[in-house]
Design a protein around this motif. Structure first.
Motif, PDB file in Angstrom:
ATOM      1  N   GLU A 241      -8.709   3.696  -2.547  1.00 54.49           N
ATOM      2  CA  GLU A 241      -8.875   2.018  -2.400  1.00 54.49           C
ATOM      3  C   GLU A 241      -8.484   1.455  -1.024  1.00 54.49           C
ATOM      4  O   GLU A 241      -9.305   0.897  -0.475  1.00 54.49           O
ATOM      5  CB  GLU A 241      -8.120   1.218  -3.419  1.00 54.49           C
ATOM      6  N   SER A 242      -7.665   2.207  -0.372  1.00 49.79           N
ATOM      7  CA  SER A 242      -7.278   2.011   0.886  1.00 49.79           C
ATOM      8  C   SER A 242      -6.481   2.968   1.435  1.00 49.79           C
ATOM      9  O   SER A 242      -5.776   3.682   0.822  1.00 49.79           O
ATOM     10  CB  SER A 242      -6.440   0.740   0.842  1.00 49.79           C
ATOM     11  N   VAL A 243      -6.619   3.080   2.859  1.00 53.65           N
ATOM     12  CA  VAL A 243      -5.619   3.979   3.851  1.00 53.65           C
ATOM     13  C   VAL A 243      -5.238   3.149   4.914  1.00 53.65           C
ATOM     14  O   VAL A 243      -5.821   2.433   5.485  1.00 53.65           O
ATOM     15  CB  VAL A 243      -6.192   5.158   4.122  1.00 53.65           C
ATOM     16  N   GLU A 244      -3.800   3.228   5.045  1.00 52.53           N
ATOM     17  CA  GLU A 244      -3.287   2.500   6.200  1.00 52.53           C
ATOM     18  C   GLU A 244      -2.430   3.139   6.931  1.00 52.53           C
ATOM     19  O   GLU A 244      -1.812   4.133   6.472  1.00 52.53           O
ATOM     20  CB  GLU A 244      -2.501   1.188   5.586  1.00 52.53           C
ATOM     21  N   VAL A 245      -2.504   3.108   8.456  1.00 54.51           N
ATOM     22  CA  VAL A 245      -1.670   3.555   9.406  1.00 54.51           C
ATOM     23  C   VAL A 245      -0.589   2.657  10.133  1.00 54.51           C
ATOM     24  O   VAL A 245      -1.429   1.851  10.526  1.00 54.51           O
ATOM     25  CB  VAL A 245      -2.358   4.641  10.283  1.00 54.51           C
ATOM     26  N   LEU A 246       0.503   2.874  10.026  1.00 53.13           N
ATOM     27  CA  LEU A 246       1.521   2.039  11.016  1.00 53.13           C
ATOM     28  C   LEU A 246       1.853   3.066  12.169  1.00 53.13           C
ATOM     29  O   LEU A 246       2.734   3.928  11.677  1.00 53.13           O
ATOM     30  CB  LEU A 246       2.386   1.661  10.178  1.00 53.13           C
TER      31      LEU A 246
END
Length: 565
Positions: free
Chosen positions: A524-529
């Motif tokens: 559903e989502s991929v996030e990079v901090l």
């Protein structure tokens, strides 16, 4: 029975694993080293192992040195005391170029063979020019190889200021001061004199048998921290950066992690027979040692252990990084569960990782998703340091099997090695393990160094699950994206991983971040901090995709085997 090579049933009986009830396996692991052109024998002293210098073996690293999109392999190697005394070169490094899943030895043309007695390997783009450079810790002096970008390397140890002659073991690149370039921490072991080394006999006894001496009675070394000053130079900054401790430790393993969940890189060191270190980052590149207060310096019984290798990852799915440390035989491996706010609890026995590890002596290790179901399993390489472990009455053995544990999704494990194929269970003298997806099928394979023997390449073959792979390129943050926090939501599960290459034991691993998606058809989502604090996100990614995350430009799907940038 041949005392030098105990049978498989005898070794399995040493570990109370309960394997016979396991209905399935995370994956099959098969040794394909001979099939793909990897024939590497680790030289580390003589077979008698009379001296401590001869027992740790050498490490390896996965890296895409030629930026063609697949992983190549760098293998360090040792030497003998006779060669060292005569000032002869050691066995030297080996570099193998990946040619579609088979390997060609390109050591000579790459110019990387030089070595005295190689131990650990760390990989990172220290000069920020877009290609990976290689640091090799040695039984003096350490070496730094700068990637020239044309298939060749140039040794720059002296000019870079990192040619320390003291015995180095594991090393790790990290951006400790968050200034966008990579600094370097090198664990140092002990003082070992070639002229009159301390050998077996006298007070050096183990279970009634005379054995090689150490580390007790040999002076431990202060570890080294190098701050990157730019323009290809480092400065030794252990004191101003807070890494000097009143009592040095016998350093063997090191890893960078976010122990407190505050977004800056901390550093953990596994020491042999002395308390482990946890250096907590204040946020300005200055660290404070907090191992005892955090609960990761000693065992759950408050004892020093003989720490070797380190695995780090979110084993229980709470978004915080846990630690696994492999230890000496008779000592359980330590599983430090992260409780938050920089506090840990050694839950090795409740988690199922303590009892099975007791009779074995652990080295390289990892948390990795072998079955691609979305949680982190465990693999450890084992092998004793004393050939005398094969003698009657020791309750141990010199060659030992690997161990594989399956995660139930909540950070509890059961040993399933007997269901993963015979090759990992063949008793051997395994040491370092470097994990990387050399065949580009989405899962992590393991290159295993074997003390005095031929290395293994364990190809991982999971059963029909999907995967997502993310490659990072920092711009404001360090070029490798080390310490970036990645979060993937797929199939009703949230997974948190951190970008790193340095873990296990004396090794550097696949720098890409791998997520098992199980049967989910999409994330559903991929996030990079990023370490800089910038956050980037992409939604609706198909299972099996490979993403390139470029800081400031977002994430995009790239072709399988996309070339490095």
């Amino acid at each position: 029975m041949n005392l030098r090579t105990p049978s498989l049933p005898v070794l399995l009986a040493l570990a109370p694993a309960g394997q016979e009830s396991v209905p399935s396996a995370p994956a099959t692991l098969r040794n394909v080293a001979g099939e793909v052109g990897l024939a590497v024998r680790n030289v580390c002293g003589l077979a008698k192992k009379d001296y401590i210098l001869e027992v740790n073996g050498s490490g390896a690293a996965w890296l895409d040195y030629d930026l063609d999109g697949d992983l190549d392999l760098w293998v360090a190697n040792g030497s003998t005391l006779e060669a060292l005394r005569e000032d002869r070169p050691g066995e030297g490094n080996r570099l193998f170029r990946n040619e579609g899943g088979r390997f060609a030895d390109v050591t000579a043309e790459a110019g990387v063979a030089s070595s005295r007695f190689g131990c650990g390997v760390a990989v990172g783009d220290f000069d920020g020019d877009g290609d990976p450079d290689v640091f090799v810790s040695e039984f003096g002096p350490d070496r730094l190889f700068r990637n020239l970008g044309n298939g060749r390397f140039a040794e720059c140890s002296e000019n870079a200021g990192v040619a320390d002659p003291r015995w180095g073991t594991s090393a790790v690149f990290l951006d400790g001061d968050l200034d966008g370039d990579l600094d370097l921490y090198v664990a140092k072991y002990l003082e070992f004199g070639l002229a009159n080394p301390k050998g077996p006999g006298g007070t050096c006894q183990w279970k009634g048998h005379p054995v090689m001496c150490g580390p007790q009675g040999l002076p431990p070394q202060l570890h080294a921290y190098y701050r990157n000053e730019g323009e290809g130079r480092f400065v030794e900054a252990s004191v101003p950066a807070g890494f000097r401790v009143p009592t040095p430790g016998y350093g063997l393993g090191v890893v960078s992690l976010d122990a407190e969940g505050d977004g800056d890189p901390d550093l953990y060191v596994a020491n042999d027979s002395t308390p482990n270190f946890l250096f907590v980052n204040r946020g300005d590149g200055v660290f404070a040692e907090a191992g005892f207060l955090a609960g990761v310096g000693l065992s759950s019984q408050g004892r020093e252990q003989a720490g070797m290798g380190i695995a780090v990852g979110d084993a229980d799915g709470n978004g915080l990084e846990d630690l696994l440390v492999t230890n000496f035989s008779g000592e359980p491996n330590s599983f430090y569960r992260n409780l938050g706010r920089g506090l840990f609890s050694d839950d090795a026995f409740p988690a199922g990782l303590g009892g099975p590890s007791l009779p074995l002596l652990g080295w390289g290790t990892a948390f990795l998703d072998l079955d691609l179901d979305g949680d982190l399993d465990v693999i450890t390489a084992n092998g004793h340091v004393y050939p005398q472990a094969d003698l009657p009455g020791t309750d141990s053995a010199y060659p030992q099997p690997m161990q594989i544990y399956e995660n139930d999704g909540r950070g509890r494990f059961r040993e399933v090695g007997s269901a993963c194929g015979r090759d990992p269970l063949v008793p051997s003298h395994r040491r370092a393990v470097a994990f990387g997806d050399f065949d580009e099928d989405g899962d992590l394979d393991g290159f295993v160094s074997v003390l005095g023997g031929t290395a293994e390449l364990l190809r991982c073959e999971p059963a029909g699950k999907s995967v997502l792979v993310v490659r990072l390129r920092g711009t404001r943050s360090n070029r490798d994206g080390f310490a970036a926090k990645l979060t993937v939501e797929a199939g009703g599960r949230k997974q948190v991983r951190f970008a790193r290459a340095g873990y296990s034991f004396q090794s550097s691993n696949d720098p890409r971040v791998h997520f098992g998606l199980g049967r989910a058809e999409r994330a559903e989502s991929v996030e990079v901090l990023w370490p800089s604090g910038r956050t980037e996100r992409i939604e609706g990614v198909a299972a099996g995709a490979r993403l390139l995350a470029v800081e400031g430009s977002g994430l995009r799907v790239e072709p399988k085997g996309g070339k490095g940038e």
